[in-house]
Scaffold this motif. Structure first.
Motif, PDB file in Angstrom:
ATOM      1  N   TYR A   1       0.832  -1.196   0.000  1.00  0.00           N
ATOM      2  CA  TYR A   1       0.000   0.000   0.000  1.00  0.00           C
ATOM      3  C   TYR A   1       0.867   1.247   0.000  1.00  0.00           C
ATOM      4  O   TYR A   1       1.900   1.306   0.680  1.00  0.00           O
ATOM      5  CB  TYR A   1      -0.933   0.000   1.210  1.00  0.00           C
ATOM      6  N   VAL A   2       0.425   2.262  -0.745  1.00  0.00           N
ATOM      7  CA  VAL A   2       1.162   3.513  -0.897  1.00  0.00           C
ATOM      8  C   VAL A   2       0.186   4.669  -0.717  1.00  0.00           C
ATOM      9  O   VAL A   2      -0.866   4.691  -1.358  1.00  0.00           O
ATOM     10  CB  VAL A   2       1.813   3.624  -2.296  1.00  0.00           C
ATOM     11  N   THR A   3       0.540   5.627   0.142  1.00  0.00           N
ATOM     12  CA  THR A   3      -0.291   6.818   0.264  1.00  0.00           C
ATOM     13  C   THR A   3       0.167   7.875  -0.737  1.00  0.00           C
ATOM     14  O   THR A   3       1.354   8.002  -1.038  1.00  0.00           O
ATOM     15  CB  THR A   3      -0.229   7.435   1.670  1.00  0.00           C
ATOM     16  N   ALA A   4      -0.798   8.644  -1.243  1.00  0.00           N
ATOM     17  CA  ALA A   4      -0.516   9.794  -2.090  1.00  0.00           C
ATOM     18  C   ALA A   4      -1.141  11.006  -1.417  1.00  0.00           C
ATOM     19  O   ALA A   4      -2.364  11.146  -1.374  1.00  0.00           O
ATOM     20  CB  ALA A   4      -1.089   9.598  -3.488  1.00  0.00           C
ATOM     21  N   GLU A   5      -0.283  11.877  -0.869  1.00  0.00           N
ATOM     22  CA  GLU A   5      -0.780  12.949  -0.010  1.00  0.00           C
ATOM     23  C   GLU A   5      -1.638  13.957  -0.768  1.00  0.00           C
ATOM     24  O   GLU A   5      -2.720  14.333  -0.315  1.00  0.00           O
ATOM     25  CB  GLU A   5       0.392  13.662   0.660  1.00  0.00           C
ATOM     26  N   THR A   6      -1.173  14.421  -1.906  1.00  0.00           N
ATOM     27  CA  THR A   6      -1.921  15.442  -2.628  1.00  0.00           C
ATOM     28  C   THR A   6      -3.297  14.935  -3.048  1.00  0.00           C
ATOM     29  O   THR A   6      -4.290  15.659  -2.975  1.00  0.00           O
ATOM     30  CB  THR A   6      -1.135  15.908  -3.867  1.00  0.00           C
ATOM     31  N   LYS A   7      -3.359  13.677  -3.466  1.00  0.00           N
ATOM     32  CA  LYS A   7      -4.628  13.086  -3.891  1.00  0.00           C
ATOM     33  C   LYS A   7      -5.447  12.561  -2.711  1.00  0.00           C
ATOM     34  O   LYS A   7      -6.632  12.229  -2.880  1.00  0.00           O
ATOM     35  CB  LYS A   7      -4.355  11.922  -4.853  1.00  0.00           C
ATOM     36  N   ASN A   8      -4.798  12.445  -1.531  1.00  0.00           N
ATOM     37  CA  ASN A   8      -5.440  11.806  -0.385  1.00  0.00           C
ATOM     38  C   ASN A   8      -6.017  10.457  -0.788  1.00  0.00           C
ATOM     39  O   ASN A   8      -7.203  10.166  -0.628  1.00  0.00           O
ATOM     40  CB  ASN A   8      -6.513  12.706   0.218  1.00  0.00           C
ATOM     41  N   ALA A   9      -5.116   9.633  -1.340  1.00  0.00           N
ATOM     42  CA  ALA A   9      -5.480   8.308  -1.825  1.00  0.00           C
ATOM     43  C   ALA A   9      -4.534   7.276  -1.230  1.00  0.00           C
ATOM     44  O   ALA A   9      -3.432   7.599  -0.769  1.00  0.00           O
ATOM     45  CB  ALA A   9      -5.406   8.267  -3.350  1.00  0.00           C
ATOM     46  N   ILE A  10      -4.970   6.016  -1.225  1.00  0.00           N
ATOM     47  CA  ILE A  10      -4.119   4.891  -0.861  1.00  0.00           C
ATOM     48  C   ILE A  10      -4.174   3.907  -2.021  1.00  0.00           C
ATOM     49  O   ILE A  10      -5.238   3.379  -2.359  1.00  0.00           O
ATOM     50  CB  ILE A  10      -4.570   4.206   0.440  1.00  0.00           C
ATOM     51  N   TYR A  11      -3.027   3.678  -2.663  1.00  0.00           N
ATOM     52  CA  TYR A  11      -2.934   2.798  -3.820  1.00  0.00           C
ATOM     53  C   TYR A  11      -2.507   1.395  -3.382  1.00  0.00           C
ATOM     54  O   TYR A  11      -1.748   1.234  -2.423  1.00  0.00           O
ATOM     55  CB  TYR A  11      -1.909   3.332  -4.818  1.00  0.00           C
ATOM     56  N   ARG A  12      -2.946   0.399  -4.145  1.00  0.00           N
ATOM     57  CA  ARG A  12      -2.570  -0.992  -3.858  1.00  0.00           C
ATOM     58  C   ARG A  12      -1.783  -1.564  -5.034  1.00  0.00           C
ATOM     59  O   ARG A  12      -2.228  -1.484  -6.181  1.00  0.00           O
ATOM     60  CB  ARG A  12      -3.817  -1.840  -3.599  1.00  0.00           C
ATOM     61  N   TYR A  13      -0.608  -2.126  -4.724  1.00  0.00           N
ATOM     62  CA  TYR A  13       0.258  -2.751  -5.716  1.00  0.00           C
ATOM     63  C   TYR A  13       0.524  -4.205  -5.326  1.00  0.00           C
ATOM     64  O   TYR A  13       0.461  -4.561  -4.150  1.00  0.00           O
ATOM     65  CB  TYR A  13       1.589  -1.995  -5.804  1.00  0.00           C
ATOM     66  N   PRO A  14       0.877  -5.039  -6.310  1.00  0.00           N
ATOM     67  CA  PRO A  14       1.228  -6.434  -5.981  1.00  0.00           C
ATOM     68  C   PRO A  14       2.614  -6.494  -5.354  1.00  0.00           C
ATOM     69  O   PRO A  14       3.489  -5.682  -5.654  1.00  0.00           O
ATOM     70  CB  PRO A  14       1.208  -7.122  -7.341  1.00  0.00           C
ATOM     71  N   TRP A  15       2.799  -7.454  -4.481  1.00  0.00           N
ATOM     72  CA  TRP A  15       4.108  -7.680  -3.864  1.00  0.00           C
ATOM     73  C   TRP A  15       4.541  -9.118  -4.111  1.00  0.00           C
ATOM     74  O   TRP A  15       3.745 -10.025  -4.009  1.00  0.00           O
ATOM     75  CB  TRP A  15       4.041  -7.409  -2.359  1.00  0.00           C
ATOM     76  N   PRO A  16       5.835  -9.349  -4.470  1.00  0.00           N
ATOM     77  CA  PRO A  16       6.922  -8.369  -4.583  1.00  0.00           C
ATOM     78  C   PRO A  16       6.918  -7.637  -5.923  1.00  0.00           C
ATOM     79  O   PRO A  16       6.316  -8.102  -6.884  1.00  0.00           O
ATOM     80  CB  PRO A  16       8.174  -9.227  -4.436  1.00  0.00           C
ATOM     81  N   LEU A  17       7.626  -6.506  -5.947  1.00  0.00           N
ATOM     82  CA  LEU A  17       7.792  -5.737  -7.181  1.00  0.00           C
ATOM     83  C   LEU A  17       9.004  -6.295  -7.932  1.00  0.00           C
ATOM     84  O   LEU A  17      10.079  -5.702  -7.940  1.00  0.00           O
ATOM     85  CB  LEU A  17       7.988  -4.255  -6.864  1.00  0.00           C
ATOM     86  N   THR A  18       8.812  -7.427  -8.545  1.00  0.00           N
ATOM     87  CA  THR A  18       9.936  -8.154  -9.134  1.00  0.00           C
ATOM     88  C   THR A  18      10.601  -7.362 -10.252  1.00  0.00           C
ATOM     89  O   THR A  18      11.827  -7.284 -10.327  1.00  0.00           O
ATOM     90  CB  THR A  18       9.460  -9.509  -9.672  1.00  0.00           C
ATOM     91  N   THR A  19       9.812  -6.776 -11.133  1.00  0.00           N
ATOM     92  CA  THR A  19      10.396  -6.062 -12.271  1.00  0.00           C
ATOM     93  C   THR A  19      10.418  -4.551 -12.079  1.00  0.00           C
ATOM     94  O   THR A  19      11.236  -3.859 -12.686  1.00  0.00           O
ATOM     95  CB  THR A  19       9.600  -6.358 -13.559  1.00  0.00           C
ATOM     96  N   GLY A  20       9.507  -4.024 -11.281  1.00  0.00           N
ATOM     97  CA  GLY A  20       9.345  -2.581 -11.183  1.00  0.00           C
ATOM     98  C   GLY A  20       8.393  -2.038 -12.222  1.00  0.00           C
ATOM     99  O   GLY A  20       8.105  -0.834 -12.242  1.00  0.00           O
ATOM    100  N   ARG A  21       7.877  -2.905 -13.080  1.00  0.00           N
ATOM    101  CA  ARG A  21       6.903  -2.509 -14.093  1.00  0.00           C
ATOM    102  C   ARG A  21       5.491  -2.931 -13.702  1.00  0.00           C
ATOM    103  O   ARG A  21       4.556  -2.804 -14.501  1.00  0.00           O
ATOM    104  CB  ARG A  21       7.253  -3.131 -15.448  1.00  0.00           C
ATOM    105  N   GLU A  22       5.316  -3.415 -12.484  1.00  0.00           N
ATOM    106  CA  GLU A  22       4.004  -3.850 -12.033  1.00  0.00           C
ATOM    107  C   GLU A  22       3.039  -2.670 -11.965  1.00  0.00           C
ATOM    108  O   GLU A  22       3.406  -1.575 -11.535  1.00  0.00           O
ATOM    109  CB  GLU A  22       4.104  -4.511 -10.659  1.00  0.00           C
ATOM    110  N   ARG A  23       1.807  -2.906 -12.366  1.00  0.00           N
ATOM    111  CA  ARG A  23       0.817  -1.843 -12.385  1.00  0.00           C
ATOM    112  C   ARG A  23      -0.003  -1.836 -11.093  1.00  0.00           C
ATOM    113  O   ARG A  23      -0.145  -2.851 -10.420  1.00  0.00           O
ATOM    114  CB  ARG A  23      -0.132  -2.025 -13.578  1.00  0.00           C
TER     115      ARG A  23
END
Length: 345
Positions: free
Chosen positions: A153-175
């Protein structure tokens, strides 16, 4: 973006406990694979031997200073580090910058956890669900990380959002997988005083698996900081007593279930300041007003900068290790500093 996907992991208590147990387990075997398609970045490290400038003392209340590094990167985008996860008993890390980049690398350390050098640093942009970068859509200003099982999970302060990404970030190209459905009062927080700190409640907590978020600041020094308990059944709110103009910058749970809050201050009168508070896990509940235990406070007489990221891990000996990183705002007037402490209780 796929709202509501938070329910995919935030299920009733038994499932939440299982997820939180995964979170508490050491993250091994993934750090060497992180961001494999990311851009390599050259980073030089200068060892920081003492925390209090001009003094050799190592003990600061319940914290023992292990050591630190001043980091100098060849790419300015490595600056602005604002969220952190430590991996493999402190030998590796994943960070996020406030310009919407992942940063991963390895930390050479002594057996007790003192950092000696940094290597293998890679950088990659955070991608939206459509594959476009968050920076391209002004969805960055990413500030905090929280790892829960197979979700990051990642917070975005300006947007006041919490984004969800898959783990692990093996390639760094994960959406991005989606963003968490948030209450309207969270979405309405001021653009530069929004969600700054994020943690996931552990499995043996009554809040198991729920997200704990704290807004950066309040309307005035006399107002409390806003805290949120976010789960599939909605959002509960609590408050944290604000003192002396400090603002929240990150949060992390200790292995025993207590919550740490990292705070910083910058004023023309007081210059820069760092504060670290500890809250009993059971005290975090709806409508609570938290004071907390002061673990550490430091000013410009110490090796600090704009301290924004906090991570907690256990080393091979079972000791609790805290890692703090500063956000240099990509300014030549500031520094990127990594500090390590051992918690003695």
């Amino acid at each position: 973006m796929a709202r509501g996907r938070f329910r995919h992991i935030l299920q009733p208590a038994a499932v939440l406990a299982a997820i939180a147990a995964v979170l508490a387990a050491p993250a091994t075997g993934v750090a060497g694979e992180l961001l494999s398609q990311g851009q390599p970045v050259s980073v030089r490290a200068k060892v920081i031997e003492t925390f209090r400038i001009g003094h050799e003392d190592r003990q600061f209340g319940k914290l023992t200073f292990l050591g630190g590094l001043e980091l100098l990167a060849s790419d300015r985008e490595i600056g602005g580090l604002s969220g952190l996860v430590t991996l493999e008993e402190g030998n590796a890390f994943l960070a996020v910058t406030d310009h919407g980049h992942w940063v991963s690398g390895r930390i050479a350390q002594t057996p007790d956890g003192a950092p000696l050098d940094i290597s293998g640093v890679r950088m990659a942009p955070l991608l939206g669900a459509d594959g476009k970068t968050l920076k391209a859509r002004w969805g960055h200003d990413t500030e905090a990380l929280a790892l829960a099982g197979s979700d990051l999970y990642v917070t975005a302060e300006t947007k006041n959002a919490i984004y969800r990404y898959p783990w692990p970030l093996t390639t760094g190209r994960e959406r991005m997988l989606g963003d968490v459905a948030l209450a309207e009062d969270i979405r309405a927080l001021p653009r530069n005083a929004g969600l700054e700190a994020l943690a996931v409640a552990p499995g043996d907590s009554s809040l198991a698996g729920k997200l704990i978020a704290v807004a950066e600041t309040s309307a005035s020094d006399g107002d409390d900081l806003y805290g949120y308990i976010i789960g599939p059944d909605g959002t509960d709110r609590f408050r944290i007593r604000r003192r002396d103009g400090f603002a929240a910058t990150d949060a992390a749970y200790l292995p025993g279930g207590d919550l740490l809050l990292l705070e910083r201050r910058f004023t023309l009168l007081d210059l820069i300041g760092l504060r670290l508070r500890r809250f009993p896990g059971e005290s975090i509940r709806p409508d609570a007003l938290l004071e907390g235990e002061l673990l550490l406070e430091a000013d410009f007489g110490y090796q600090i900068d704009n301290m924004e990221a906090l991570a907690v891990h256990r080393n091979e000996a079972g000791e609790t290790i805290l890692t703090l990183i500063s956000d240099d705002n990509r300014s030549f007037l500031q520094r990127t500093i990594l500090l390590r402490f051992r918690l003695e209780d």
